[in-house]
Design a protein around this motif. Structure first.
Motif, PDB file in Angstrom:
ATOM      1  N   ALA A  23       0.957  -0.997  -0.312  1.00  0.00           N
ATOM      2  CA  ALA A  23      -0.048  -0.709   0.433  1.00  0.00           C
ATOM      3  C   ALA A  23       0.665   0.853  -0.068  1.00  0.00           C
ATOM      4  CB  ALA A  23      -0.734   0.146   1.169  1.00  0.00           C
ATOM      5  N   LEU A  24       1.373   1.249   0.844  1.00  0.00           N
ATOM      6  CA  LEU A  24       2.853   2.433   0.874  1.00  0.00           C
ATOM      7  C   LEU A  24       3.592   2.789  -0.350  1.00  0.00           C
ATOM      8  CD1 LEU A  24       3.797   4.505   2.477  1.00  0.00           C
ATOM      9  CD2 LEU A  24       4.990   3.043   3.463  1.00  0.00           C
ATOM     10  N   LEU A  25       4.213   1.959  -0.879  1.00  0.00           N
ATOM     11  CA  LEU A  25       4.701   1.440  -2.353  1.00  0.00           C
ATOM     12  C   LEU A  25       4.042   2.020  -3.048  1.00  0.00           C
ATOM     13  CD1 LEU A  25       7.366   0.686  -3.721  1.00  0.00           C
ATOM     14  CD2 LEU A  25       6.764  -1.566  -3.852  1.00  0.00           C
ATOM     15  N   SER A  26       2.668   1.550  -3.036  1.00  0.00           N
ATOM     16  CA  SER A  26       2.164   2.290  -4.001  1.00  0.00           C
ATOM     17  C   SER A  26       1.796   3.428  -4.260  1.00  0.00           C
ATOM     18  CB  SER A  26       0.779   0.967  -4.801  1.00  0.00           C
ATOM     19  OG  SER A  26      -0.070   1.109  -5.991  1.00  0.00           O
ATOM     20  N   ALA A  27       1.244   4.147  -3.293  1.00  0.00           N
ATOM     21  CA  ALA A  27       1.118   5.904  -2.930  1.00  0.00           C
ATOM     22  C   ALA A  27       2.667   5.830  -3.426  1.00  0.00           C
ATOM     23  CB  ALA A  27       0.626   5.671  -1.850  1.00  0.00           C
ATOM     24  N   CYS A  28       3.555   5.790  -2.631  1.00  0.00           N
ATOM     25  CA  CYS A  28       4.801   6.738  -3.229  1.00  0.00           C
ATOM     26  C   CYS A  28       5.147   6.498  -4.597  1.00  0.00           C
ATOM     27  CB  CYS A  28       6.264   5.364  -2.534  1.00  0.00           C
ATOM     28  SG  CYS A  28       5.912   5.775  -1.420  1.00  0.00           S
ATOM     29  N   LYS A  29       4.746   5.522  -4.931  1.00  0.00           N
ATOM     30  CA  LYS A  29       4.784   5.438  -7.182  1.00  0.00           C
ATOM     31  C   LYS A  29       4.185   5.874  -7.882  1.00  0.00           C
ATOM     32  CE  LYS A  29       4.973   1.588 -10.446  1.00  0.00           C
ATOM     33  NZ  LYS A  29       3.651   2.921 -11.735  1.00  0.00           N
ATOM     34  N   LYS A  30       2.301   6.655  -7.266  1.00  0.00           N
ATOM     35  CA  LYS A  30       1.896   7.341  -8.116  1.00  0.00           C
ATOM     36  C   LYS A  30       2.007   8.674  -7.814  1.00  0.00           C
ATOM     37  CE  LYS A  30      -2.555   8.430  -8.333  1.00  0.00           C
ATOM     38  NZ  LYS A  30      -4.731   7.888  -8.461  1.00  0.00           N
ATOM     39  N   GLN A  31       3.218   9.497  -6.388  1.00  0.00           N
ATOM     40  CA  GLN A  31       2.805  10.071  -6.042  1.00  0.00           C
ATOM     41  C   GLN A  31       4.554  10.837  -6.125  1.00  0.00           C
ATOM     42  OE1 GLN A  31       1.546  12.585  -3.608  1.00  0.00           O
ATOM     43  NE2 GLN A  31      -0.208  11.073  -3.349  1.00  0.00           N
ATOM     44  N   GLY A  32       5.086  10.160  -7.190  1.00  0.00           N
ATOM     45  CA  GLY A  32       6.486  10.332  -7.970  1.00  0.00           C
ATOM     46  C   GLY A  32       7.555  10.520  -6.689  1.00  0.00           C
ATOM     47  N   ASP A  33       7.673   9.864  -5.378  1.00  0.00           N
ATOM     48  CA  ASP A  33       8.750  10.048  -4.815  1.00  0.00           C
ATOM     49  C   ASP A  33       9.968   8.756  -5.200  1.00  0.00           C
ATOM     50  OD1 ASP A  33      10.182   9.945  -2.267  1.00  0.00           O
ATOM     51  OD2 ASP A  33       8.880  10.926  -1.333  1.00  0.00           O
ATOM     52  N   THR A  34      10.534   8.694  -6.419  1.00  0.00           N
ATOM     53  CA  THR A  34      11.785   7.872  -6.457  1.00  0.00           C
ATOM     54  C   THR A  34      12.114   7.207  -5.635  1.00  0.00           C
ATOM     55  OG1 THR A  34      11.374   8.483  -8.912  1.00  0.00           O
ATOM     56  CG2 THR A  34      12.964   7.669  -8.090  1.00  0.00           C
TER      57      THR A  34
ATOM     58  N   MET B 250      11.055   1.399   0.059  1.00  0.00           N
ATOM     59  CA  MET B 250      10.525   0.449   0.367  1.00  0.00           C
ATOM     60  C   MET B 250       9.834  -0.450  -1.194  1.00  0.00           C
ATOM     61  SD  MET B 250       8.418   2.361   2.434  1.00  0.00           S
ATOM     62  CE  MET B 250       9.731   2.856   2.903  1.00  0.00           C
ATOM     63  N   ALA B 251      10.440  -0.587  -1.803  1.00  0.00           N
ATOM     64  CA  ALA B 251      10.065  -1.555  -2.651  1.00  0.00           C
ATOM     65  C   ALA B 251      11.859  -2.495  -2.007  1.00  0.00           C
ATOM     66  CB  ALA B 251      10.661  -1.241  -4.297  1.00  0.00           C
ATOM     67  N   ASP B 252      12.784  -1.959  -1.550  1.00  0.00           N
ATOM     68  CA  ASP B 252      14.196  -2.589  -1.222  1.00  0.00           C
ATOM     69  C   ASP B 252      13.240  -3.410  -0.134  1.00  0.00           C
ATOM     70  OD1 ASP B 252      15.486  -2.316  -3.449  1.00  0.00           O
ATOM     71  OD2 ASP B 252      16.249  -0.862  -2.257  1.00  0.00           O
ATOM     72  N   ARG B 253      12.633  -3.194   0.762  1.00  0.00           N
ATOM     73  CA  ARG B 253      11.917  -3.597   1.798  1.00  0.00           C
ATOM     74  C   ARG B 253      10.717  -4.690   2.124  1.00  0.00           C
ATOM     75  NH1 ARG B 253      12.477  -0.075   6.727  1.00  0.00           N
ATOM     76  NH2 ARG B 253      11.255  -1.564   7.674  1.00  0.00           N
ATOM     77  N   LEU B 254      10.022  -4.257   1.125  1.00  0.00           N
ATOM     78  CA  LEU B 254       9.479  -5.332   0.562  1.00  0.00           C
ATOM     79  C   LEU B 254       9.903  -6.525  -0.375  1.00  0.00           C
ATOM     80  CD1 LEU B 254       6.345  -5.831   0.263  1.00  0.00           C
ATOM     81  CD2 LEU B 254       6.142  -4.596  -1.907  1.00  0.00           C
TER      82      LEU B 254
ATOM     83  N   ASN C 288       7.272  -2.437 -11.917  1.00  0.00           N
ATOM     84  CA  ASN C 288       7.044  -1.513 -12.311  1.00  0.00           C
ATOM     85  C   ASN C 288       7.776  -0.557 -11.455  1.00  0.00           C
ATOM     86  OD1 ASN C 288       5.248  -2.990 -13.997  1.00  0.00           O
ATOM     87  ND2 ASN C 288       3.702  -2.154 -12.832  1.00  0.00           N
ATOM     88  N   THR C 289       8.179  -0.117 -10.556  1.00  0.00           N
ATOM     89  CA  THR C 289       8.113   0.403  -9.399  1.00  0.00           C
ATOM     90  C   THR C 289       9.973   0.592  -9.284  1.00  0.00           C
ATOM     91  OG1 THR C 289       6.782   0.548  -7.368  1.00  0.00           O
ATOM     92  CG2 THR C 289       9.429   1.551  -6.944  1.00  0.00           C
ATOM     93  N   TYR C 290      10.579   0.026 -10.297  1.00  0.00           N
ATOM     94  CA  TYR C 290      12.136  -0.632 -10.501  1.00  0.00           C
ATOM     95  C   TYR C 290      12.656  -0.039 -12.211  1.00  0.00           C
ATOM     96  CZ  TYR C 290      14.298  -3.048  -6.089  1.00  0.00           C
ATOM     97  OH  TYR C 290      14.061  -3.665  -5.302  1.00  0.00           O
ATOM     98  N   ALA C 291      11.230  -0.341 -12.659  1.00  0.00           N
ATOM     99  CA  ALA C 291      10.750   0.266 -14.222  1.00  0.00           C
ATOM    100  C   ALA C 291      11.087   1.569 -14.305  1.00  0.00           C
ATOM    101  CB  ALA C 291       9.625  -0.784 -15.156  1.00  0.00           C
ATOM    102  N   ALA C 292       9.750   2.365 -13.224  1.00  0.00           N
ATOM    103  CA  ALA C 292       9.750   3.466 -13.349  1.00  0.00           C
ATOM    104  C   ALA C 292      10.851   4.279 -12.924  1.00  0.00           C
ATOM    105  CB  ALA C 292       8.192   4.209 -12.168  1.00  0.00           C
TER     106      ALA C 292
END
Length: 434
Positions: free
Chosen positions: A236-247, A253-257, A273-277
């Motif tokens: 949930a947190l990672l998805s929002a970070c990605k949408k907010q553009g906080d790379t 967060m991706a590394d923790r997940l 998708n996070t790493y790709a973005a």
């Protein structure tokens, strides 16, 4: 024994024993049908109910009706649900609260929230399940204010809310950007109602905060909550970070997940998708390698449309041969009209290292667009088009369906993996906040 076999997925043994019974009364049929539903076989549960009706078994107990209405909810078959509602009325069970609750849930899950509310308002008696089902339905359809008003009426009626009620309420606030109201509801759970927030409630709170841009507060919550964060919490947190553009935070967060070695295939897609973005293609390759090693397979995206007498399932990039020419022609006509209105494809959701034109072509053939085109071609003019998608709708398709609703003058309802979207006259019920 029939119920035990059926509810544990042992279909053939349940049927064999059932047909060997010297007398098959309503309770025997109910045991079999409810067992199939419990094991996740809603389709065969409905078929058995039809067979029971053909055998002219008298229905003098409403439980089997609530069971098959539940099967209709799972299958998202609105026309079947309406027929069952008619049968409920014909058999004289209009005042049954159990059946009323099931019908409210069915209409809400089948995208007809207005009918759900009408059934709810017509209930003679309401319990916590009645109120909570309607609150959750309003929340999932993006009607946050209606959900919150219902909650106030529920409390005034002296009905004590439960854990699910608050899940729906915080979800409603999350998808409407009502951050302060969501915080207040979360705090009132324990303070006013003695309900200790579960991990699911904390996950909803995380989604509320991060979705509204309060990323630091959300990170503080996930680090201090009395539960070990699970896959859903970090997701949930990672998805929002990605949408907010906080790379930078997204990568953290991706590394923790990733360290949790997640099990859900959709989590790996989110990570990829996070790493790709972020342009970290080496990390994308690592995630996909890990998916292969763990035999994690991406769930194929599909969209389903049911027009009553005719229905069709679409997968991305695949058009039935018999309809291919008509669907592609209509989509091209709609694209030309949208281009006149300033539409520019948003290819950010195509997480493949390919040329821009290829990305645009992939978007053009997304399953929900194919399903909507089928609906426009096959449905009665002026009626609502209802599509059910197993994955979350992408940003570009969301923009496209708003434009299609405007250019065609048709209401389009899409139930994706996250919520309901009601597209009408160029706007969506989610307010572009989903």
């Amino acid at each position: 024994m029939v119920s035990g076999y059926a509810s544990n997925g042992r279909k053939s043994e349940a049927l064999e024993l059932f047909w060997r019974m010297p007398r098959r009364d309503l309770f025997a049929w109910t045991a079999l049908i409810s067992g199939f539903l419990q094991s996740g076989d809603s389709f065969d549960a409905v078929k058995l109910f039809v067979e029971m009706r053909r055998n002219e078994v008298e229905i003098d107990d409403c439980f089997v009706l609530s069971t098959v209405v539940g099967a209709s909810s799972d299958l998202a078959t609105l026309e079947l649900g309406r027929q069952l509602h008619g049968l409920v009325l014909a058999l004289g069970y209009k005042s049954s609260m159990i059946l009323g609750n099931a019908l409210v849930d069915m209409y809400a899950k089948c995208s007809d929230i207005r009918s759900a509310r009408a059934v709810f308002e017509g209930l003679v008696m309401r319990d916590v399940i009645s109120w909570t089902t309607m609150v959750v339905g309003e929340a999932q359809h993006g009607r946050a204010n209606d959900a919150l008003d219902l909650y106030d009426k529920m409390v005034l009626a002296g009905v004590k809310p439960n854990e699910v009620t608050f899940t729906g309420l915080i979800y409603a606030c999350s998808h409407a950007g009502l951050v302060q109201k969501g915080r207040e509801l979360f705090d009132s759970m324990e303070q006013d109602h003695g309900i200790r927030p579960s991990l699911q409630h904390y996950t909803c709170l995380l989604d509320l905060l991060s979705r509204s841009g309060h990323l630091t507060e959300a990170e503080n919550v996930i680090n201090s909550m009395p539960y070990a964060p699970d896959e859903a919490s970090w997701g949930a947190l990672l998805s929002a970070c990605k949408k907010q553009g906080d790379t930078s935070m997204s990568i953290r967060m991706a590394d923790r997940l990733l360290g949790l070695k997640p099990k859900d295939p959709s989590t790996y897609i989110l990570l990829s998708n996070t790493y790709a973005a972020a342009g970290k293609w080496d990390s994308v390759a690592s995630v996909r390698k890990l998916m292969a090693e763990m035999d994690v397979k991406k769930e194929p995206g599909y969209s389903w449309i049911d027009l009553g007498k005719e229905s069709c399932l679409f997968r991305a990039g695949e058009v039935p041969y018999t309809m291919r020419h008509e669907i592609i022609r209509l989509l091209n006509e709609l694209a030309n009209e949208m281009n006149k209105r300033g539409y520019v494809p948003d290819t950010r959701s195509v997480m493949h290292d390919v040329e821009e034109t290829e990305k645009e072509q992939q978007l053009f053939m997304h399953s929900e667009r194919l399903a909507v085109a089928f609906g426009l071609l096959k449905s009665i003019p002026g009626t609502t088009i209802r599509v059910f998608k197993n994955l979350r709708i992408c940003l570009d398709c969301h923009n496209v369906l708003k434009l299609i609703s405007e250019t065609t003058g048709r209401e389009i309802v899409v139930r994706d993996a996250n919520r309901f979207h009601h597209f009408e006259v160029g706007k969506c019920s989610c307010g572009d906040f989903w």
